[in-house]
Design a protein around this motif. Structure first.
Motif, mmCIF file in Angstrom:
data_model
loop_
_atom_site.group_PDB
_atom_site.id
_atom_site.type_symbol
_atom_site.label_atom_id
_atom_site.label_comp_id
_atom_site.label_asym_id
_atom_site.label_seq_id
_atom_site.Cartn_x
_atom_site.Cartn_y
_atom_site.Cartn_z
ATOM 1 N N ALA A 10 0.798 -1.226 0.000
ATOM 2 C CA ALA A 10 0.000 0.000 0.000
ATOM 3 C C ALA A 10 0.833 1.280 0.000
ATOM 4 C CB ALA A 10 -0.947 0.000 1.209
ATOM 5 N N HIS A 11 1.879 1.318 0.810
ATOM 6 C CA HIS A 11 2.590 2.584 1.058
ATOM 7 C C HIS A 11 4.102 2.464 0.851
ATOM 8 C CE1 HIS A 11 -0.790 2.400 4.136
ATOM 9 N NE2 HIS A 11 -1.172 3.338 3.295
ATOM 10 N N PRO A 12 4.749 3.569 0.454
ATOM 11 C CA PRO A 12 6.205 3.602 0.574
ATOM 12 C C PRO A 12 6.551 3.357 2.051
ATOM 13 C CG PRO A 12 5.423 5.502 -0.671
ATOM 14 C CD PRO A 12 4.208 4.849 -0.048
ATOM 15 N N ALA A 124 -2.163 -6.465 8.581
ATOM 16 C CA ALA A 124 -1.052 -6.456 9.547
ATOM 17 C C ALA A 124 -1.515 -5.958 10.919
ATOM 18 C CB ALA A 124 0.155 -5.668 9.058
ATOM 19 N N TYR A 125 -2.012 -4.757 10.962
ATOM 20 C CA TYR A 125 -2.476 -4.215 12.249
ATOM 21 C C TYR A 125 -3.769 -3.420 12.045
ATOM 22 C CZ TYR A 125 0.708 -0.806 10.191
ATOM 23 O OH TYR A 125 1.381 0.009 9.305
ATOM 24 N N GLY A 126 -4.506 -3.852 11.003
ATOM 25 C CA GLY A 126 -5.822 -3.267 10.805
ATOM 26 C C GLY A 126 -5.871 -1.997 9.989
ATOM 27 N N ASP A 129 -5.915 0.761 4.517
ATOM 28 C CA ASP A 129 -5.215 0.663 3.224
ATOM 29 C C ASP A 129 -4.591 -0.720 3.044
ATOM 30 O OD1 ASP A 129 -5.829 3.309 2.710
ATOM 31 O OD2 ASP A 129 -3.770 4.038 2.840
ATOM 32 N N HIS A 130 -4.070 -1.275 4.141
ATOM 33 C CA HIS A 130 -3.439 -2.607 4.058
ATOM 34 C C HIS A 130 -4.502 -3.687 3.827
ATOM 35 C CE1 HIS A 130 0.157 -1.193 6.776
ATOM 36 N NE2 HIS A 130 0.124 -0.582 5.600
ATOM 37 N N VAL A 131 -5.635 -3.543 4.501
ATOM 38 C CA VAL A 131 -6.742 -4.486 4.297
ATOM 39 C C VAL A 131 -7.200 -4.416 2.838
ATOM 40 C CG1 VAL A 131 -9.131 -5.036 4.941
ATOM 41 C CG2 VAL A 131 -7.478 -4.359 6.713
HETATM 42 ZN ZN LIG Z 1 1.589 0.795 5.168
#
Ligand SMILES: [Zn+2]
Length: 182
Positions: A10-12, A124-126, A129-131
């Motif tokens: 999702a993110h850099p 990972a921790y909710g 964006d990761h979901v």
């Molecule tokens: Zn991230």
């Protein structure tokens, strides 16, 4: 032909925080490692300072800084191919699923990886964006193999591609939720 691995994140900084060791290990063993990052991290803090703080350079400048950091980190990890989708940071869960899945399919059919790595359904921790990237990447690995899933005319020349293995990042419960949204 060397094996190839594509991380869809999702993110850099996800490439370094979550799977940096894995990417570096396989790159060092001759696996062709590629990275697809959905956002440029424009919604994040800058050195702990939130958007609006005078010490924050603003979302556009931050995106540029984080992209530069991403490419530098990828070079250290041995990642050969870095692509960004430029979705809005902290809003990936509100992206159009059809568009997001098609964007990832386009890269899967181009890179043609044996293995895809992404976040697990827990993000990972909710982090939303990761979901979201977990769901989009999972759907895209199925769609990429489906000849009925057509992209636009220019892209339709690429053959469908079947990924051999899809792995999720397992986040240790002992690490708990993070306080910042990365
Ligand atoms: Zn991230």
């Amino acid at each position: 032909m060397p094996k190839s691995l594509l991380a869809v994140l999702a993110h850099p900084d996800d490439e370094s925080l979550g799977v940096g060791g894995t990417l570096a290990k396989y790159a060092s063993e001759g696996v062709e490692v590629s990275l697809l990052t959905a956002t440029r991290g424009d919604g994040g803090r800058f050195r702990g300072h939130p958007v609006g703080d005078p010490r924050h350079p603003g979302p556009a400048a931050l995106a540029s800084i984080r992209e530069t950091e991403l490419r530098a980190a990828a070079a250290v990890l041995g990642v050969r191919d870095v692509a960004l989708l430029d979705y809005r940071d902290q809003h990936l869960d509100r992206a159009n699923p059809r568009e997001a899945i098609a964007d990832i399919v386009r890269h899967l059919r181009r890179v043609r990886p044996d293995v895809v790595v992404t976040f697990g359904p827990d993000g990972a921790y909710g982090h939303p964006d990761h979901v979201a990237i977990s769901q989009f990447a999972t759907a895209a690995t199925v769609a990429a193999a489906d000849s009925a899933f057509a992209l636009d005319a220019a892209e339709s020349i690429r053959e469908p591609h079947t990924v051999s293995k899809l792995y999720y990042i397992a986040w240790p419960a002992t690490r708990g939720p993070r306080t910042s949204r990365r």
